[in-house]
Design a protein around this motif. Structure first.
Motif, PDB file in Angstrom:
ATOM      1  N   PRO A 245      56.550   1.426  35.327  1.00 46.33           N
ATOM      2  CA  PRO A 245      56.921   2.521  34.416  1.00 46.33           C
ATOM      3  C   PRO A 245      55.729   3.190  33.757  1.00 46.33           C
ATOM      4  CG  PRO A 245      58.112   0.473  33.905  1.00 46.33           C
ATOM      5  CD  PRO A 245      57.001   0.116  34.826  1.00 46.33           C
ATOM      6  N   TYR A 246      54.514   2.683  34.010  1.00 44.95           N
ATOM      7  CA  TYR A 246      53.337   3.149  33.277  1.00 44.95           C
ATOM      8  C   TYR A 246      52.408   4.014  34.116  1.00 44.95           C
ATOM      9  CZ  TYR A 246      55.083  -0.883  30.688  1.00 44.95           C
ATOM     10  OH  TYR A 246      55.893  -1.777  30.041  1.00 44.95           O
ATOM     11  N   GLY A 247      52.947   4.679  35.139  1.00 39.41           N
ATOM     12  CA  GLY A 247      52.094   5.410  36.070  1.00 39.41           C
ATOM     13  C   GLY A 247      51.761   6.831  35.673  1.00 39.41           C
ATOM     14  N   ALA A 248      52.337   7.331  34.584  1.00 40.37           N
ATOM     15  CA  ALA A 248      52.037   8.700  34.168  1.00 40.37           C
ATOM     16  C   ALA A 248      50.583   8.822  33.732  1.00 40.37           C
ATOM     17  CB  ALA A 248      52.957   9.125  33.030  1.00 40.37           C
ATOM     18  N   SER A 249      49.990   9.981  33.969  1.00 42.86           N
ATOM     19  CA  SER A 249      48.632  10.252  33.507  1.00 42.86           C
ATOM     20  C   SER A 249      48.569  11.645  32.915  1.00 42.86           C
ATOM     21  CB  SER A 249      47.620  10.136  34.640  1.00 42.86           C
ATOM     22  OG  SER A 249      46.330  10.541  34.192  1.00 42.86           O
ATOM     23  N   ALA A 250      48.112  11.708  31.681  1.00 44.39           N
ATOM     24  CA  ALA A 250      47.939  13.004  31.025  1.00 44.39           C
ATOM     25  C   ALA A 250      46.630  13.665  31.422  1.00 44.39           C
ATOM     26  CB  ALA A 250      47.979  12.818  29.508  1.00 44.39           C
ATOM     27  N   TRP A 251      45.832  13.003  32.239  1.00 46.82           N
ATOM     28  CA  TRP A 251      44.492  13.476  32.565  1.00 46.82           C
ATOM     29  C   TRP A 251      44.323  13.840  34.040  1.00 46.82           C
ATOM     30  CZ3 TRP A 251      41.710  14.013  28.214  1.00 46.82           C
ATOM     31  CH2 TRP A 251      42.086  13.230  27.109  1.00 46.82           C
ATOM     32  N   ASP A 252      44.934  13.059  34.925  1.00 43.83           N
ATOM     33  CA  ASP A 252      44.621  13.166  36.345  1.00 43.83           C
ATOM     34  C   ASP A 252      45.626  14.020  37.102  1.00 43.83           C
ATOM     35  OD1 ASP A 252      42.517  11.369  35.902  1.00 43.83           O
ATOM     36  OD2 ASP A 252      43.848   9.647  36.209  1.00 43.83           O
ATOM     37  N   ARG A 253      45.146  14.711  38.114  1.00 45.92           N
ATOM     38  CA  ARG A 253      46.044  15.432  39.013  1.00 45.92           C
ATOM     39  C   ARG A 253      46.981  14.420  39.679  1.00 45.92           C
ATOM     40  NH1 ARG A 253      45.846  20.484  41.096  1.00 45.92           N
ATOM     41  NH2 ARG A 253      43.762  20.813  40.218  1.00 45.92           N
ATOM     42  N   GLY A 254      48.245  14.770  39.755  1.00 50.97           N
ATOM     43  CA  GLY A 254      49.230  13.844  40.283  1.00 50.97           C
ATOM     44  C   GLY A 254      49.819  12.925  39.227  1.00 50.97           C
ATOM     45  N   GLY A 255      49.487  13.155  37.954  1.00 49.27           N
ATOM     46  CA  GLY A 255      49.953  12.277  36.888  1.00 49.27           C
ATOM     47  C   GLY A 255      51.286  12.649  36.284  1.00 49.27           C
ATOM     48  N   SER A 256      51.825  13.832  36.634  1.00 47.87           N
ATOM     49  CA  SER A 256      53.120  14.244  36.082  1.00 47.87           C
ATOM     50  C   SER A 256      54.201  13.270  36.547  1.00 47.87           C
ATOM     51  CB  SER A 256      53.455  15.667  36.525  1.00 47.87           C
ATOM     52  OG  SER A 256      52.493  16.581  36.042  1.00 47.87           O
ATOM     53  N   THR A 257      55.075  12.873  35.630  1.00 48.90           N
ATOM     54  CA  THR A 257      56.013  11.791  35.915  1.00 48.90           C
ATOM     55  C   THR A 257      57.339  11.994  35.206  1.00 48.90           C
ATOM     56  OG1 THR A 257      54.196  10.206  36.207  1.00 48.90           O
ATOM     57  CG2 THR A 257      56.360   9.290  35.734  1.00 48.90           C
ATOM     58  N   LEU A 258      58.416  11.718  35.925  1.00 50.68           N
ATOM     59  CA  LEU A 258      59.763  11.676  35.352  1.00 50.68           C
ATOM     60  C   LEU A 258      60.105  10.235  35.027  1.00 50.68           C
ATOM     61  CD1 LEU A 258      62.623  12.931  34.768  1.00 50.68           C
ATOM     62  CD2 LEU A 258      63.159  12.417  37.158  1.00 50.68           C
ATOM     63  N   GLY A 259      60.528   9.983  33.783  1.00 48.45           N
ATOM     64  CA  GLY A 259      60.907   8.637  33.378  1.00 48.45           C
ATOM     65  C   GLY A 259      59.712   7.782  33.003  1.00 48.45           C
ATOM     66  N   GLY A 260      59.970   6.479  32.866  1.00 49.36           N
ATOM     67  CA  GLY A 260      58.910   5.560  32.499  1.00 49.36           C
ATOM     68  C   GLY A 260      58.424   5.770  31.082  1.00 49.36           C
ATOM     69  N   HIS A 261      57.138   5.490  30.873  1.00 46.36           N
ATOM     70  CA  HIS A 261      56.510   5.595  29.562  1.00 46.36           C
ATOM     71  C   HIS A 261      55.468   6.707  29.573  1.00 46.36           C
ATOM     72  CE1 HIS A 261      57.762   1.680  27.526  1.00 46.36           C
ATOM     73  NE2 HIS A 261      58.345   1.648  28.706  1.00 46.36           N
ATOM     74  N   PRO A 262      55.283   7.388  28.447  1.00 51.22           N
ATOM     75  CA  PRO A 262      54.291   8.467  28.396  1.00 51.22           C
ATOM     76  C   PRO A 262      52.864   7.939  28.320  1.00 51.22           C
ATOM     77  CG  PRO A 262      55.318   8.186  26.254  1.00 51.22           C
ATOM     78  CD  PRO A 262      56.035   7.250  27.185  1.00 51.22           C
ATOM     79  N   ASP A 263      51.950   8.755  28.749  1.00 48.14           N
ATOM     80  CA  ASP A 263      50.524   8.504  28.566  1.00 48.14           C
ATOM     81  C   ASP A 263      50.087   9.426  27.434  1.00 48.14           C
ATOM     82  OD1 ASP A 263      47.859   7.812  28.835  1.00 48.14           O
ATOM     83  OD2 ASP A 263      47.490   9.224  30.472  1.00 48.14           O
ATOM     84  N   TRP A 264      50.154   8.917  26.214  1.00 53.72           N
ATOM     85  CA  TRP A 264      49.819   9.744  25.061  1.00 53.72           C
ATOM     86  C   TRP A 264      48.317   9.998  25.009  1.00 53.72           C
ATOM     87  CZ3 TRP A 264      53.888  11.916  23.070  1.00 53.72           C
ATOM     88  CH2 TRP A 264      55.112  11.230  22.981  1.00 53.72           C
ATOM     89  N   ILE A 265      47.945  11.224  24.727  1.00 55.04           N
ATOM     90  CA  ILE A 265      46.531  11.550  24.542  1.00 55.04           C
ATOM     91  C   ILE A 265      46.102  11.171  23.134  1.00 55.04           C
ATOM     92  CG2 ILE A 265      44.872  13.462  24.429  1.00 55.04           C
ATOM     93  CD1 ILE A 265      46.515  14.838  26.610  1.00 55.04           C
ATOM     94  N   GLN A 266      47.007  11.368  22.189  1.00 52.50           N
ATOM     95  CA  GLN A 266      46.765  10.986  20.801  1.00 52.50           C
ATOM     96  C   GLN A 266      47.758   9.872  20.444  1.00 52.50           C
ATOM     97  OE1 GLN A 266      46.956  14.715  18.609  1.00 52.50           O
ATOM     98  NE2 GLN A 266      45.849  15.757  20.235  1.00 52.50           N
ATOM     99  N   ASP A 267      48.156   9.779  19.179  1.00 51.91           N
ATOM    100  CA  ASP A 267      49.167   8.797  18.795  1.00 51.91           C
ATOM    101  C   ASP A 267      50.505   9.187  19.404  1.00 51.91           C
ATOM    102  OD1 ASP A 267      47.311   7.427  17.273  1.00 51.91           O
ATOM    103  OD2 ASP A 267      47.839   8.457  15.412  1.00 51.91           O
ATOM    104  N   ALA A 268      51.405   8.200  19.517  1.00 57.14           N
ATOM    105  CA  ALA A 268      52.744   8.473  20.020  1.00 57.14           C
ATOM    106  C   ALA A 268      53.406   9.546  19.159  1.00 57.14           C
ATOM    107  CB  ALA A 268      53.581   7.203  20.007  1.00 57.14           C
ATOM    108  N   GLU A 269      54.096  10.468  19.822  1.00 54.98           N
ATOM    109  CA  GLU A 269      54.716  11.595  19.119  1.00 54.98           C
ATOM    110  C   GLU A 269      56.110  11.857  19.693  1.00 54.98           C
ATOM    111  OE1 GLU A 269      53.547  16.194  17.797  1.00 54.98           O
ATOM    112  OE2 GLU A 269      52.291  15.090  19.223  1.00 54.98           O
ATOM    113  N   HIS A 270      56.981  10.871  19.538  1.00 55.20           N
ATOM    114  CA  HIS A 270      58.365  11.056  19.948  1.00 55.20           C
ATOM    115  C   HIS A 270      59.013  12.048  18.982  1.00 55.20           C
ATOM    116  CE1 HIS A 270      58.452   7.790  22.925  1.00 55.20           C
ATOM    117  NE2 HIS A 270      57.671   7.131  22.084  1.00 55.20           N
ATOM    118  N   ALA A 271      59.528  13.140  19.519  1.00 52.72           N
ATOM    119  CA  ALA A 271      60.138  14.151  18.660  1.00 52.72           C
ATOM    120  C   ALA A 271      61.361  13.573  17.952  1.00 52.72           C
ATOM    121  CB  ALA A 271      60.544  15.359  19.495  1.00 52.72           C
ATOM    122  N   ASP A 272      61.562  13.973  16.696  1.00 54.68           N
ATOM    123  CA  ASP A 272      62.748  13.571  15.944  1.00 54.68           C
ATOM    124  C   ASP A 272      63.858  14.591  16.172  1.00 54.68           C
ATOM    125  OD1 ASP A 272      61.570  11.305  14.859  1.00 54.68           O
ATOM    126  OD2 ASP A 272      60.814  12.378  13.105  1.00 54.68           O
TER     127      ASP A 272
END
Length: 317
Positions: A245-272
């Motif tokens: 579930p941890y394969g997303a990358s906010a930095w690398d090409r090919g990192g866009s991902t549906l599901g799993g866990h986010p790759d936060w660039i900063q602190d976690a920011e789950h929208a309220d």
């Protein structure tokens, strides 16, 4: 090999930390035999190194917090517990919410609020709710001529961008969104320009309908665009499954991902959720490296099925 990496990480070797982080993303259980050494050497960052921590390690971390001997490390210790998602960690964070440990007065949020850093929360009913899924799929960005049916951003007049168009009738989508409780088609559209400056919400329904939420309030710091900007002529399409579930990358090409866990660039920011105030479920990440020839940053997509809201926010370095 991993023990050597741990010792190098303790000596502040950034390359070793990066290699350990890659292991935490691709096969976190490989780190279990070495997490005791990580603690012995005060390697607490990044906290994702403790994702698969066992009972013994979690008890040690809880003991360090309860002993109160290292209040300067409290932030990192709480992050370790949050990322582990372990039941013992959850119990401790709940306890410290009402009986704060030494050093808690220096924190920006309460101990239990750290849970969102690990992708979970405790709801008003007192039950744990996972904000992220256990299954992830690579999102492939495909060229499209389809826009948001002529709709434009009320703030900058740019055409709205369809950041996601998925349907749980597809087994992969159903698996990726299982934690959200969503059933049906989900379309998330957003202003790609204004979302870089503010979390934007939309109303969504299981038939694929989506509308800009009239409660979106334009912050004063959102710059004026020179004119309407065309959104990316790209639509995410579900690709192969990620190994973890941890394969997303906010930095690398090919990192866009549906599901799993986010790759936060900063602190976690789950929208309220604007409907009920609870953290929204994470849907996926669309990385700037996949949208543009030269790009950084990432769009994070969220959903709250009970209230029928979707959201998009953005982070960059």
């Amino acid at each position: 090999m991993i023990e050597e990496l741990v010792r190098r990480a303790a000596a502040e070797d950034d390359d070793a930390v990066e290699e350990l982080s890659t292991i935490a993303d691709t096969d976190p259980r490989r780190l279990i035999p070495h997490q005791g050494l990580l603690l012995d050497l005060d390697v607490l960052w990044p906290p994702k190194l403790y994702r698969a921590a066992d009972d013994d390690v979690i008890r040690r971390v809880i003991g360090l917090v309860d002993d109160g001997q290292t209040p300067d490390q409290l932030n990192h210790l709480l992050l370790v517990l949050a990322h582990s998602g372990h039941p013992l960690a959850e119990h401790a964070l709940r306890r410290w919410a009402t009986h704060p440990p030494a050093g808690a007065d220096t924190l920006h949020v309460g101990p239990l609020d750290y849970s969102t850093e690990g992708g979970w929360t405790v709801g008003p009913d007192g039950n744990r709710r996972d904000l992220c899924g256990d299954t992830a799929y690579r999102w492939l960005l495909r060229e499209t001529t389809r826009g948001a049916e002529g709709r434009t951003c009320p703030w900058c007049a740019s055409p709205l961008w369809i950041a996601a168009d998925v349907d749980t009738a597809e087994p992969a989508v159903n698996a990726a969104l299982a934690h959200t409780g969503w059933s049906g088609r989900l379309v998330i559209e957003v202003c790609h320009f204004c979302a870089c400056y503010a979390t934007l919400f939309s109303r969504v329904t299981p038939d694929g309908a989506t509308t800009w939420w009239t409660g979106n309030t334009r912050p004063s710091y959102v710059p004026d665009a020179d004119g309407p900007e065309d959104p990316p002529a790209l639509l995410p399409v579900v690709g192969p499954a990620r190994p973890t579930p941890y394969g997303a990358s906010a930095w690398d090409r090919g990192g866009s991902t549906l599901g799993g866990h986010p790759d936060w660039i900063q602190d976690a920011e789950h929208a309220d959720c604007p409907g009920c105030g609870q953290p929204m479920d994470y849907v996926g990440l669309v990385g700037g490296a996949d949208l543009y020839d030269v790009g950084e940053g990432a769009y994070y997509l969220h959903l709250h099925q009970p209230c029928g809201f979707a959201a998009v926010n953005y982070q960059q370095s």
